[in-house]
Motif scaffolding. Structure first.
Motif, short mmCIF file in Angstrom:
data_model
loop_
_atom_site.label_atom_id
_atom_site.label_comp_id
_atom_site.label_asym_id
_atom_site.label_seq_id
_atom_site.Cartn_x
_atom_site.Cartn_y
_atom_site.Cartn_z
N PRO A 1 -28.85 -6.70 31.88
CA PRO A 1 -30.25 -6.32 31.75
C PRO A 1 -31.03 -7.33 30.91
N ILE A 2 -32.35 -7.28 31.02
CA ILE A 2 -33.23 -8.09 30.18
C ILE A 2 -34.04 -7.12 29.32
N VAL A 3 -33.89 -7.23 28.03
CA VAL A 3 -34.58 -6.32 27.11
C VAL A 3 -35.58 -7.13 26.28
N ALA B 1 -24.00 -2.66 35.72
CA ALA B 1 -23.29 -1.70 34.89
C ALA B 1 -23.90 -1.53 33.50
N PRO B 2 -24.21 -2.61 32.78
CA PRO B 2 -24.84 -2.45 31.46
C PRO B 2 -26.20 -1.73 31.55
N CYS B 3 -26.91 -1.96 32.65
CA CYS B 3 -28.20 -1.30 32.85
C CYS B 3 -28.02 0.21 32.91
N LYS B 4 -26.95 0.64 33.59
CA LYS B 4 -26.68 2.07 33.72
C LYS B 4 -26.32 2.68 32.36
N ILE B 5 -25.64 1.90 31.53
CA ILE B 5 -25.30 2.39 30.18
C ILE B 5 -26.56 2.60 29.35
N MET B 6 -27.49 1.67 29.48
CA MET B 6 -28.71 1.72 28.68
C MET B 6 -29.73 2.73 29.19
N ALA B 7 -29.67 3.04 30.49
CA ALA B 7 -30.70 3.87 31.13
C ALA B 7 -30.98 5.19 30.41
N PRO B 8 -29.95 5.97 30.00
CA PRO B 8 -30.25 7.27 29.38
C PRO B 8 -31.03 7.16 28.08
N VAL C 1 -44.61 -2.66 23.09
CA VAL C 1 -44.14 -2.45 24.46
C VAL C 1 -42.67 -2.84 24.56
N LEU C 2 -41.86 -1.93 25.09
CA LEU C 2 -40.45 -2.20 25.36
C LEU C 2 -40.29 -2.39 26.86
N VAL C 3 -39.74 -3.54 27.28
CA VAL C 3 -39.54 -3.83 28.70
C VAL C 3 -38.04 -3.87 28.99
N ASP C 4 -37.66 -3.17 30.05
CA ASP C 4 -36.27 -3.16 30.49
C ASP C 4 -36.22 -3.59 31.96
N PHE C 5 -35.79 -4.83 32.20
CA PHE C 5 -35.54 -5.28 33.56
C PHE C 5 -34.13 -4.84 33.92
N TYR C 6 -34.00 -4.09 35.01
CA TYR C 6 -32.71 -3.50 35.37
C TYR C 6 -32.46 -3.66 36.87
N ALA C 7 -31.25 -3.29 37.29
CA ALA C 7 -30.93 -3.21 38.72
C ALA C 7 -29.93 -2.06 38.90
N ASP C 8 -29.98 -1.44 40.06
CA ASP C 8 -29.11 -0.28 40.30
C ASP C 8 -27.62 -0.65 40.28
N TRP C 9 -27.31 -1.91 40.59
CA TRP C 9 -25.92 -2.34 40.64
C TRP C 9 -25.39 -2.82 39.28
#
Length: 235
Positions: A204-206, A161-168, A151-159
């Motif tokens: 983010p938390i990965v 910036a690193p989360c947005k980089i990882m999202a795609p 299981v890969l967990v990605d804790f993110y937030a819309d604000w």
């Protein structure tokens, strides 16, 4: 005539959704929330089954769902009471139990099994006002990270910036590692209490879990090549 056209359209939608997912058999389709909801709205007599525990079911469910606990010894006995010639729609919390239950239903001779992709977690996310927290308890989180081998967990937030980089590329992993890695994206802003309980402070938390055990954690960006390598090591 209109109802017949609606039903025909629904069948086409489910067929397309099935083609867009890796199909276990011609009797199975993994569909998104919109397709699942359309089926419920178009059919008053739908066989809708929630395979979570009674406790989970009582805390929140899809309306009119029948609760048949996958982990209960009488699961087979209870589903045998359903009509095998009619479609059966199935979901759990995040997808782990419903996949196992789908396999079981197909083995029992059900002609068409339609599973909700992402389970009740995904349904709730799409039916909850933005102002209402979409929180998962620590117990629910433990269950979500334990119901698949990797299981890969990605804790993110819309604000973030690193989360947005990882999202795609995290989204791409859902396709690249389909049926190998369960990918969970969890909005940290809507789960602040859970993040606090887990002891994290930055995004983010990965996290990567193998058989329910945490094998990798990082607060901060993980590049695509590094994360792919980490996942490959667990397979």
């Amino acid at each position: 005539m209109i109802k017949a056209l609606k039903i025909a359209s629904l069948v086409i939608a489910i067929t397309v959704a099935s083609c867009n997912s890796q199909t276990k058999s011609e009797n199975y389709a993994l569909v998104d929330v919109a397709t699942f909801e359309n089926a419920i709205q178009e059919n008053n007599n739908i066989q809708l089954v929630d395979v979570r525990t009674p406790k989970e079911y009582n805390e929140g469910k899809i309306a009119d769902a029948l609760n048949i606990d996958w982990n209960n010894a009488n699961f087979t006995e209870e589903v045998e009471k359903l009509d095998k010639n009619q479609p059966i729609y199935i979901y759990c919390l995040s997808g782990g139990r419903s996949k196992k239950a789908s396999d079981k239903l197909i083995a029992l001779g059900f002609r068409q099994v339609i599973e909700l992709d992402g389970g009740y977690m995904n349904w709730y996310k799409n039916h909850t006002p933005a102002t209402q927290p979409d929180q998962f308890t620590a117990a629910e989180y433990t269950e979500m990270v334990s119901d698949a081998p990797v299981v890969l967990v990605d804790f993110y937030a819309d604000w973030c910036a690193p989360c947005k980089i990882m999202a795609p590329y995290i989204e791409q992993f859902k396709t690249d590692y389909k049926d190998q890695v369960k990918v969970l994206k969890i909005d940290a802003d809507q789960n602040k209490q859970l993040v606090t309980q887990l002891g994290y402070q930055a995004l983010p938390i990965v996290l990567i879990y193998k058989n329910g055990t945490l094998v990798f954690e990082r607060e901060g960006l993980v590049t695509e090549p590094e994360l792919r390598e980490l996942l490959n090591k667990q397979l």
